[in-house]
Scaffold this active site. Structure first.
Site, PDB file in Angstrom:
ATOM      1  CG  ASN A 188      -1.537   1.023   1.613  1.00  0.00           C
ATOM      2  OD1 ASN A 188      -2.572   2.513   0.150  1.00  0.00           O
ATOM      3  ND2 ASN A 188      -2.522   1.268   2.653  1.00  0.00           N
ATOM      4  CE  LYS A 194       0.006   3.619   4.798  1.00  0.00           C
ATOM      5  NZ  LYS A 194       0.194   4.472   6.519  1.00  0.00           N
ATOM      6  CG  HIS A 253      -5.293   1.815   5.060  1.00  0.00           C
ATOM      7  ND1 HIS A 253      -5.118   2.980   5.842  1.00  0.00           N
ATOM      8  CD2 HIS A 253      -4.741   1.326   4.679  1.00  0.00           C
ATOM      9  CE1 HIS A 253      -4.289   2.791   6.521  1.00  0.00           C
ATOM     10  NE2 HIS A 253      -3.783   1.500   5.902  1.00  0.00           N
ATOM     11  CD  GLU A 309      -3.099   5.801   6.181  1.00  0.00           C
ATOM     12  OE1 GLU A 309      -2.982   6.086   5.539  1.00  0.00           O
ATOM     13  OE2 GLU A 309      -2.009   5.689   7.482  1.00  0.00           O
ATOM     14  CD  GLU A 338      -3.539  -2.154   7.563  1.00  0.00           C
ATOM     15  OE1 GLU A 338      -2.647  -2.798   7.636  1.00  0.00           O
ATOM     16  OE2 GLU A 338      -4.433  -1.507   7.380  1.00  0.00           O
ATOM     17  N   GLY A 385       2.463   2.277  10.228  1.00  0.00           N
ATOM     18  CA  GLY A 385       3.466   3.397  10.309  1.00  0.00           C
ATOM     19  C   GLY A 385       3.661   3.808  11.553  1.00  0.00           C
ATOM     20  CB  SER A 410       4.764  -1.522  12.047  1.00  0.00           C
ATOM     21  OG  SER A 410       4.552  -0.766  12.257  1.00  0.00           O
TER      22      SER A 410
END
Ligand code: PEP
Length: 250
Positions: free
Chosen positions: A7, A9, A97, A99, A167, A173, A212
């Site tokens: 991904n 992003k 996701h 985000e 996730e 991150g 991560s």
């Protein structure tokens, strides 16, 4: 089959997209394994050039987007629909996701409609779920996973075109990789939920881990019981890191 999904992003450039696609394609063509599937999910802008390259080279690498709209067309400025992604040769789309949930206020109900739209266009939906640090500290992990699955799997999608990505939000991150016990426990819970929703077909849905993942923890993560692959953010932008994560499937 183990999935190694990158991904990107909102990162990259035309040059990076070319170089990374070329390098990864050459690596997978030379060293690729039939039981490991690499999928790249760049920003929308780079999908056509990457698709063009991958199809011309009959690459084993799959291509995916990072979101789609639930409607197939219409007055939705700035959005991209599932039929459009299928039209340009995408096979996958990441949906839900954290985000997107955080910055675009996406609800489970909206994500459920996107999953259906994606599958309706022949795409495999990579459905992301996961708890925040506060929810984890409040021992709510399983309850949150159940709630997100209940919301995102109604109406029930096609099990054959679904990948679930666990996730944990606190691991994305941050450099904090969930430990093997946490991952195994969450994946076991997700598997039970999938079987409850889909029956025996729920036993065959791939459940991947994201948060991560790096070359240093990829082997242990991929060897954790119940882990059918990894969804990789930051480390998918570096050729050597992503190659080594893919190679850790061996
Ligand atoms: C992600 O964005 O899906 C992700 C797992 O990111 P990172 O690997 O950077 O934690």
């Amino acid at each position: 089959m183990k999935y190694i999904i990158g991904n990107w992003k909102m990162n990259g450039s035309r040059d990076l997209a070319w170089k990374l696609t070329l390098d990864l394609h050459q690596y997978v063509a030379a060293e690729g394994r039939g039981d490991a599937k690499m999928v790249l999910c760049p920003p929308f802008a780079y999908l056509p050039l990457m698709q063009d390259f991958l199809s011309r080279h009959q690459s084993a690498i799959g291509l995916g987007a990072q979101d789609c709209h639930a409607q197939s067309s219409g007055a939705f400025t700035g959005n991209i629909s599932a039929p459009m992604l299928a039209d340009i040769g995408c096979g996958y789309v990441i949906l839900g996701h954290s985000e997107r949930r955080q910055y675009h206020a996406e609800s489970d109900a909206q994500i459920a409609l996107k999953v259906k739209a994606a599958q309706g266009s022949g795409l495999t939906a990579v459905l992301c779920i996961g708890e925040t640090m506060a929810e984890r500290q409040g021992a709510q992990t399983n309850a949150v996973l159940s709630q997100q699955l209940n919301g995102c799997l109604s109406p029930l999608p096609d099990a054959a075109k679904l990948i679930v990505a666990y996730e944990p939000v606190w691991a994305i991150g941050t450099g904090l990789n969930a430990n093997a016990d946490d991952i195994e426990s969450a994946h076991h819970h997700i598997r039970q939920e999938l079987i409850r929703h889909f029956g025996p077909g729920g036993g065959k849905i791939s459940v991947v881990y994201g948060g991560s993942v790096k070359p240093s923890n990829a082997k242990a993560t991929l060897a954790t019981p119940g882990v059918d692959g990894v969804l990789v953010g930051g480390a998918s932008l570096q050729f050597a890191d992503f190659r080594d994560i893919y190679a850790a499937c061996a």
